[in-house]
Scaffold this motif. Sequence first.
Motif, PDB file in Angstrom:
ATOM      1  N   PRO A  37      17.004   6.367  25.959  1.00  6.02           N
ATOM      2  CA  PRO A  37      17.799   6.755  24.798  1.00  6.02           C
ATOM      3  C   PRO A  37      17.148   7.853  23.949  1.00  6.02           C
ATOM      4  O   PRO A  37      17.819   8.453  23.119  1.00  6.02           O
ATOM      5  N   LEU A  38      15.878   8.148  24.182  1.00  2.00           N
ATOM      6  CA  LEU A  38      15.238   9.255  23.462  1.00  2.00           C
ATOM      7  C   LEU A  38      15.639  10.611  24.015  1.00  2.00           C
ATOM      8  O   LEU A  38      15.566  11.617  23.313  1.00  2.00           O
ATOM      9  N   THR A  39      16.080  10.641  25.275  1.00  3.63           N
ATOM     10  CA  THR A  39      16.438  11.920  25.891  1.00  3.63           C
ATOM     11  C   THR A  39      17.867  11.968  26.420  1.00  3.63           C
ATOM     12  O   THR A  39      18.350  13.038  26.767  1.00  3.63           O
ATOM     13  N   ASP A  40      18.533  10.847  26.493  1.00  7.12           N
ATOM     14  CA  ASP A  40      19.875  10.782  27.066  1.00  7.12           C
ATOM     15  C   ASP A  40      20.879  10.362  25.994  1.00  7.12           C
ATOM     16  O   ASP A  40      20.788   9.264  25.447  1.00  7.12           O
ATOM     17  N   ASP A  41      21.838  11.251  25.708  1.00  2.77           N
ATOM     18  CA  ASP A  41      22.839  10.973  24.676  1.00  2.77           C
ATOM     19  C   ASP A  41      23.611   9.687  24.961  1.00  2.77           C
ATOM     20  O   ASP A  41      23.871   8.895  24.054  1.00  2.77           O
ATOM     21  N   ASP A  43      22.733   6.999  26.758  1.00  2.00           N
ATOM     22  CA  ASP A  43      21.909   5.810  26.538  1.00  2.00           C
ATOM     23  C   ASP A  43      21.746   5.529  25.049  1.00  2.00           C
ATOM     24  O   ASP A  43      21.791   4.378  24.612  1.00  2.00           O
ATOM     25  N   ALA A  44      21.555   6.577  24.268  1.00  2.00           N
ATOM     26  CA  ALA A  44      21.397   6.405  22.821  1.00  2.00           C
ATOM     27  C   ALA A  44      22.681   5.872  22.189  1.00  2.00           C
ATOM     28  O   ALA A  44      22.644   4.955  21.359  1.00  2.00           O
ATOM     29  N   ALA A  76      20.828  16.776  18.046  1.00  2.00           N
ATOM     30  CA  ALA A  76      20.941  15.765  19.099  1.00  2.00           C
ATOM     31  C   ALA A  76      19.638  14.978  19.244  1.00  2.00           C
ATOM     32  O   ALA A  76      19.651  13.750  19.335  1.00  2.00           O
ATOM     33  N   THR A  79      19.213  12.712  16.206  1.00  2.00           N
ATOM     34  CA  THR A  79      20.132  11.573  16.214  1.00  2.00           C
ATOM     35  C   THR A  79      19.676  10.513  17.204  1.00  2.00           C
ATOM     36  O   THR A  79      19.650   9.323  16.880  1.00  2.00           O
ATOM     37  N   ARG A  80      19.291  10.936  18.401  1.00  2.00           N
ATOM     38  CA  ARG A  80      18.801   9.963  19.391  1.00  2.00           C
ATOM     39  C   ARG A  80      17.569   9.234  18.874  1.00  2.00           C
ATOM     40  O   ARG A  80      17.464   8.016  18.982  1.00  2.00           O
ATOM     41  N   ARG A  81      16.640   9.982  18.305  1.00  2.00           N
ATOM     42  CA  ARG A  81      15.409   9.360  17.812  1.00  2.00           C
ATOM     43  C   ARG A  81      15.699   8.411  16.649  1.00  2.00           C
ATOM     44  O   ARG A  81      15.126   7.323  16.570  1.00  2.00           O
ATOM     45  N   VAL A  84      16.934   5.186  18.104  1.00  2.00           N
ATOM     46  CA  VAL A  84      15.870   4.402  18.738  1.00  2.00           C
ATOM     47  C   VAL A  84      14.930   3.810  17.688  1.00  2.00           C
ATOM     48  O   VAL A  84      14.513   2.651  17.802  1.00  2.00           O
TER      49      VAL A  84
END
Length: 94
Positions: A37-41, A43-44, A76, A79-81, A84
């Motif tokens: 989820p840190l790199t994949d929209d 998954d996040a 992006a 937002t992901r970070r 998480v």
Amino acid sequence: MEDRELLELAAKAADITITRWGGLYGAFIEKGQSWSPLTDDGDALRLAVKLKLDIAQGVGHLIAGDILYPRSGDPAVDTRRAIVVAAAEIGRAM
């Protein structure tokens, strides 16, 4: 907090079992599926939905759940970070 610890706590909050570490994505879950989820929209977003996190954008920061996360430049990535980090805080409290 290091990324691996963030992912471990976020997975705990979402009741996701990490089966192994390695490769480009870092974490693997059931049936060898990557989870990052840190790199994949996707998954996040799935993580945010599963945890029912509200996400809002403010001036200079993002809000994910109860976490106020400062912007660093890439919306992006930020937002992901933020998602998480919020999930990790939920996992830490469990």
